[in-house]
Motif scaffolding. Sequence first.
Motif, mmCIF file in Angstrom:
data_model
loop_
_atom_site.group_PDB
_atom_site.id
_atom_site.type_symbol
_atom_site.label_atom_id
_atom_site.label_comp_id
_atom_site.label_asym_id
_atom_site.label_seq_id
_atom_site.Cartn_x
_atom_site.Cartn_y
_atom_site.Cartn_z
ATOM 1 N N GLU A 120 22.250 46.780 13.588
ATOM 2 C CA GLU A 120 23.071 46.125 12.563
ATOM 3 C C GLU A 120 22.630 44.671 12.370
ATOM 4 O O GLU A 120 22.321 43.972 13.358
ATOM 5 N N PRO A 121 22.583 44.200 11.127
ATOM 6 C CA PRO A 121 22.154 42.825 10.835
ATOM 7 C C PRO A 121 22.874 41.753 11.654
ATOM 8 O O PRO A 121 22.214 40.840 12.168
ATOM 9 N N PRO A 122 24.221 41.819 11.806
ATOM 10 C CA PRO A 122 24.880 40.782 12.631
ATOM 11 C C PRO A 122 24.385 40.781 14.073
ATOM 12 O O PRO A 122 24.274 39.716 14.695
ATOM 13 N N LYS A 123 24.094 41.974 14.603
ATOM 14 C CA LYS A 123 23.607 42.064 15.979
ATOM 15 C C LYS A 123 22.178 41.498 16.086
ATOM 16 O O LYS A 123 21.839 40.838 17.085
ATOM 17 N N ILE A 124 21.371 41.746 15.064
ATOM 18 C CA ILE A 124 20.012 41.177 15.043
ATOM 19 C C ILE A 124 20.086 39.657 15.075
ATOM 20 O O ILE A 124 19.384 38.999 15.855
ATOM 21 N N ARG A 125 20.949 39.109 14.234
ATOM 22 C CA ARG A 125 21.102 37.651 14.192
ATOM 23 C C ARG A 125 21.586 37.117 15.537
ATOM 24 O O ARG A 125 21.068 36.117 16.043
ATOM 25 N N GLU A 126 22.551 37.788 16.118
ATOM 26 C CA GLU A 126 23.116 37.334 17.390
ATOM 27 C C GLU A 126 22.064 37.298 18.504
ATOM 28 O O GLU A 126 21.935 36.307 19.233
ATOM 29 N N ILE A 127 21.291 38.373 18.613
ATOM 30 C CA ILE A 127 20.293 38.477 19.682
ATOM 31 C C ILE A 127 19.190 37.435 19.504
ATOM 32 O O ILE A 127 18.797 36.742 20.453
ATOM 33 N N LEU A 128 18.691 37.320 18.286
ATOM 34 C CA LEU A 128 17.571 36.404 18.050
ATOM 35 C C LEU A 128 18.005 34.933 18.119
ATOM 36 O O LEU A 128 17.232 34.076 18.551
ATOM 37 N N GLU A 129 19.219 34.651 17.696
ATOM 38 C CA GLU A 129 19.698 33.264 17.762
ATOM 39 C C GLU A 129 19.845 32.795 19.201
ATOM 40 O O GLU A 129 19.644 31.612 19.498
ATOM 41 N N VAL A 130 20.179 33.718 20.105
ATOM 42 C CA VAL A 130 20.254 33.356 21.524
ATOM 43 C C VAL A 130 18.875 32.923 22.017
ATOM 44 O O VAL A 130 18.731 31.934 22.745
ATOM 45 N N GLU A 131 17.837 33.655 21.604
ATOM 46 C CA GLU A 131 16.472 33.293 22.003
ATOM 47 C C GLU A 131 16.085 31.918 21.480
ATOM 48 O O GLU A 131 15.477 31.115 22.188
ATOM 49 N N VAL A 132 16.432 31.658 20.232
ATOM 50 C CA VAL A 132 16.080 30.371 19.632
ATOM 51 C C VAL A 132 16.854 29.237 20.303
ATOM 52 O O VAL A 132 16.311 28.152 20.540
ATOM 53 N N GLU A 133 18.110 29.487 20.611
ATOM 54 C CA GLU A 133 18.917 28.464 21.285
ATOM 55 C C GLU A 133 18.337 28.120 22.653
ATOM 56 O O GLU A 133 18.286 26.953 23.050
ATOM 57 N N MET A 134 17.880 29.132 23.377
ATOM 58 C CA MET A 134 17.284 28.894 24.683
ATOM 59 C C MET A 134 15.959 28.142 24.559
ATOM 60 O O MET A 134 15.643 27.267 25.364
ATOM 61 N N PHE A 135 15.187 28.486 23.539
ATOM 62 C CA PHE A 135 13.925 27.783 23.276
ATOM 63 C C PHE A 135 14.195 26.308 22.991
ATOM 64 O O PHE A 135 13.529 25.417 23.551
ATOM 65 N N GLU A 136 15.178 26.048 22.135
ATOM 66 C CA GLU A 136 15.509 24.663 21.786
ATOM 67 C C GLU A 136 16.048 23.906 22.998
ATOM 68 O O GLU A 136 15.703 22.743 23.219
ATOM 69 N N GLU A 137 16.883 24.569 23.797
ATOM 70 C CA GLU A 137 17.453 23.926 24.970
ATOM 71 C C GLU A 137 16.377 23.572 25.991
ATOM 72 O O GLU A 137 16.416 22.504 26.619
ATOM 73 N N GLU A 138 15.393 24.456 26.117
ATOM 74 C CA GLU A 138 14.306 24.232 27.071
ATOM 75 C C GLU A 138 13.534 22.967 26.725
ATOM 76 O O GLU A 138 13.240 22.134 27.589
#
Length: 254
Positions: A120-138
């Motif tokens: 589902e599109p909302p789930k895709i956004r949720e999963i990928l945004e977590v990756e981006v947030e971790m990348f930015e935090e790093e």
Amino acid sequence: MDILSILGIILALGSIVVGQHLEGGHLSSILQLTAFIIVAGGTLGAVMLQFPMPVFMKALKSISMVFVNPHVDSKGLIAQLVELSNLSRKQGLLALEGKIKTLEDPLLKKGLQMVVDGTEPPKIREILEVEVEMFEEEFANAGKVFDGFGGYAPTVGIIGAVLGLIHVMENLADPSKLGGGIAVAFVATVYGVGLANLFFLPMGGKIKMKVKELVTARAMTIEGLVSLAQGENPRMIEEKLSGYLPESERSVPE
């Protein structure tokens, strides 16, 4: 290559050397090994005490970002997402499976696989945004390491100045040793303030700005994948993603 960073370092150091020369001073008078050891060693030790090893090592690896611009082909990414959208509309989502192996961007590859799997599109956004947030935090933590260097260096420089003055006070009876102590005192302060404001803080700021550019590209990728999963019109996807581009790079409607 980030020419501005190189020119900035040359201008910063050159201005100090030229100014010292115009005042009649000698370069050797600001090259004090003792002062450098105090400031460099003390600052490095304080930063190592503050940050864990993974964050510290990530900061050291990020130094290359100061001198090398990240390769972000935003227009090419938009064209790639639009192409995938056109293929999906013509042949269906399963036709995208053959394209996954040809992709080099890990985030795009992972997201496209989820699209093909029917996530589902909302789930895709949720999963990928977590990756981006971790990348930015790093990388944000890596930038904080340089902020730490910039914060400690002037203070350690003051410590070096005090140590130099203590040495002077201990040798008031021997005028031949006064000059060295006073030199260490003032040069340590120069090293601390100079390293912080000419190198550490600007380097941290530039790393953070370049990371924002990378994060923007990833946000654009997520938006394109979600739009693709929702079956939006390729033309609308292109228009939406163009909003992520700098104004100078956007195509002007005729």
